[in-house]
Motif scaffolding. Structure first.
Motif, PDB file in Angstrom:
ATOM      1  N   GLU A  75       1.061  -0.981   0.132  1.00  0.00           N
ATOM      2  CA  GLU A  75       0.138   0.065   0.038  1.00  0.00           C
ATOM      3  C   GLU A  75       0.902   1.222   0.112  1.00  0.00           C
ATOM      4  N   ASN A  76       1.840   1.309   0.711  1.00  0.00           N
ATOM      5  CA  ASN A  76       2.889   2.409   0.777  1.00  0.00           C
ATOM      6  C   ASN A  76       3.672   2.696  -0.130  1.00  0.00           C
ATOM      7  N   THR A  77       3.903   1.738  -1.047  1.00  0.00           N
ATOM      8  CA  THR A  77       4.922   1.540  -1.911  1.00  0.00           C
ATOM      9  C   THR A  77       4.389   1.754  -3.651  1.00  0.00           C
ATOM     10  N   ARG A  78       3.019   2.037  -3.789  1.00  0.00           N
ATOM     11  CA  ARG A  78       2.457   1.792  -5.061  1.00  0.00           C
ATOM     12  C   ARG A  78       2.602   3.052  -5.817  1.00  0.00           C
ATOM     13  N   LEU A  79       3.282   4.354  -5.119  1.00  0.00           N
ATOM     14  CA  LEU A  79       3.361   5.565  -5.846  1.00  0.00           C
ATOM     15  C   LEU A  79       1.887   6.234  -6.271  1.00  0.00           C
ATOM     16  N   GLU A  80       1.094   6.088  -5.370  1.00  0.00           N
ATOM     17  CA  GLU A  80       0.075   6.726  -5.455  1.00  0.00           C
ATOM     18  C   GLU A  80       0.090   8.206  -5.242  1.00  0.00           C
ATOM     19  N   GLY A  81      -0.405   9.150  -5.923  1.00  0.00           N
ATOM     20  CA  GLY A  81      -0.357  10.546  -5.742  1.00  0.00           C
ATOM     21  C   GLY A  81       0.877  11.323  -6.252  1.00  0.00           C
ATOM     22  N   ILE A  82       1.730  10.295  -6.954  1.00  0.00           N
ATOM     23  CA  ILE A  82       2.854  10.972  -7.720  1.00  0.00           C
ATOM     24  C   ILE A  82       2.180  11.432  -8.916  1.00  0.00           C
ATOM     25  N   SER A  83       2.926  12.637  -9.390  1.00  0.00           N
ATOM     26  CA  SER A  83       2.395  13.165 -10.753  1.00  0.00           C
ATOM     27  C   SER A  83       3.019  12.252 -11.729  1.00  0.00           C
TER      28      SER A  83
ATOM     29  N   ASP B  32       6.854  17.421  -0.289  1.00  0.00           N
ATOM     30  CA  ASP B  32       6.446  17.322  -1.462  1.00  0.00           C
ATOM     31  C   ASP B  32       6.824  15.695  -2.139  1.00  0.00           C
ATOM     32  N   LYS B  33       5.675  15.200  -2.360  1.00  0.00           N
ATOM     33  CA  LYS B  33       5.888  13.551  -2.439  1.00  0.00           C
ATOM     34  C   LYS B  33       6.951  13.527  -3.938  1.00  0.00           C
ATOM     35  N   ASP B  34       6.549  14.504  -5.103  1.00  0.00           N
ATOM     36  CA  ASP B  34       7.463  14.260  -6.224  1.00  0.00           C
ATOM     37  C   ASP B  34       8.730  14.374  -5.853  1.00  0.00           C
ATOM     38  N   LYS B  35       9.205  15.616  -5.350  1.00  0.00           N
ATOM     39  CA  LYS B  35      10.623  15.783  -4.829  1.00  0.00           C
ATOM     40  C   LYS B  35      11.279  14.769  -4.099  1.00  0.00           C
TER      41      LYS B  35
END
Ligand code: FE2
Ligand code: FE2
Length: 406
Positions: free
Chosen positions: A213-221, A264-267
């Motif tokens: 769940e924590n590693t599926r990169l949800e919410g990443i642009s 910032d999740k992307d960064k």
């Protein structure tokens, strides 16, 4: 030799893939099978869950661990610029210099590896119906025979499809019977059916905490995900398996921690994923790059890759974002007044899932709720290690300790 080539995303590699390989070998049509994990698949560009290095090593390690004879894994697509269309993969793989060296590297005797090979492209019967819409299908058929697995339960009329392909494009098509389980990678992830994966794949997934769940990169642009995938391919050239997977793990964990602590999740994903990009460069090169980013602040050999990595990221990856570059630069020492992003990368580096240097359970628990507490626990274990080894603690780490009230 008669060589079967089996391309796919393998996201994850599962028992259905193994059944395909085993059935192809059992059919006697091919002598060996080369699996080719896709790097930038034309159909699934950037939509796979995992970037290419994870999938490549997952397949390779599984086949090696299971010791399946006459099955090899090729990283040839890492060398293809842009979309790795089947026709380009085949061209690269069938190139005489490549295939000979590849087979020899996999233990095939030189005489056999130098033969005139015949190539087969493995595919399921369900994909045969779309073959004529592929990129340059005629050229594919010039290089390889289509080797089609008749899947039980698939109602594609193989005869009709084959006739149409032969009529429109020419080329050879052979069919073999697929024995064994039917499953799909997407179904396995969606329905949490990882029991359909072979044991070595399960171990690999567990070691790197993939697909959770924590590693599926949800919410990443989309843009950041694309960069993450592209940089992972670029770093494949510069880092060995262990370090590459470590640095990618740090990216994924950093993105999760950014979610928890409001950064910032992307960064975080990018900074974490590339933090060790310069670590296996020649030491003089590391020193030169380090000097370019931060003068003579870092002199210890073990630290050079951090500022060196920032320069490398700027020059080779085109990253200009100062927050990302600083998170890379200070991931080994820390410093005074660290940003949340810098702390996240520093922490993720020490506790990513494949780290086993000490029992990290308590720090990992703290990292889910209290960033500074997790930092204190990490820095204190680093300090203990340094004292034990008789090494000096870097003045910037002392500044960090002061900030953390240690
Ligand atoms: Fe590092
Ligand atoms: Fe690291």
């Amino acid at each position: 030799m008669r060589i079967g080539i089996y391309g796919g995303s393998f996201d994850p590699f599962h028992n259905g893939h193994l059944a395909m390989i085993r059935s192809a070998l059992k059919s006697g049509i091919v002598d060996c099978v080369i699996t080719v994990p896709s790097v930038c698949n034309s159909f699934k560009r950037y939509t796979s869950i995992l970037p290419a290095p994870y999938r490549y090593y997952m397949v390779r390690d599984c086949i090696d661990t299971l010791g399946i004879k006459n099955v090899y894994t090729s990283d040839v697509e890492f060398g293809i610029e842009g979309v790795s269309y089947t026709v380009l993969t085949l061209k690269a793989l069938t190139e005489p210099g490549y295939i000979k060296a590849f087979l020899e590297g996999n233990g095939v005797k030189s005489k056999k590896a130098s033969e005139d090979h015949k190539f087969y492209w493995l595919m399921g019967s369900d994909t045969l119906a779309t073959f004529e819409t592929w990129y340059k299908p005629g050229e594919i058929l010039d290089m390889a025979t289509l080797l089609v697995a008749a899947r039980p339960g698939d109602d594609t009329d193989i005869e009709v499809c084959s006739r149409s392909i032969r009529k429109n494009l020419g080329g050879d098509i052979e069919v073999f019977r697929l024995d064994g389980v039917e499953c799909s990678s997407s179904g396995i992830v969606r329905d949490d059916r990882f029991d359909m994966c072979p044991e070595p794949v399960l171990d690999f997934i567990k070691t790197h905490d993939l697909y959770s769940e924590n590693t599926r990169l949800e919410g990443i642009s989309d843009e950041a995900k694309k960069q993450f995938f592209d940089y992972s391919v670029l770093m494949y050239k510069y880092l060995g398996e262990k370090r590459l997977l470590h640095t990618l793990n740090v990216g994924i964990l950093s993105a999760h921690l950014a979610e928890v602590f409001g950064a910032d999740k992307d960064k975080a994903l990018i900074a974490g994923a590339i933090h060790d990009c310069a670590k296996e460069l020649d030491i003089d090169e590391q020193r030169r790059l380090a000097r370019e980013y931060s003068g003579d602040v870092f002199t210890d050999k073990k630290l050079l890759h951090s500022p060196g990595g920032a320069t490398f990221a700027r020059d080779k990856m085109g990253i200009e974002d100062k927050e990302i570059l600083d998170a890379v630069c200070y991931h080994t020492t820390g410093r005074g007044n660290m940003s949340v992003l810098e702390k996240i990368v520093y922490l993720a580096d020490k506790i990513e899932p494949s780290r086993t240097y000490t029992d990290l359970t308590d720090i990992r628990i703290a990292a889910e709720s209290d960033l500074d507490q997790a930092m204190r626990m990490t820095v204190s274990s680093v300090r203990d290690k340094f004292i034990k080894q008789g090494r000096d603690i870097h003045p910037m780490t002392l500044d960090l300790m002061r900030d953390l009230g240690m």
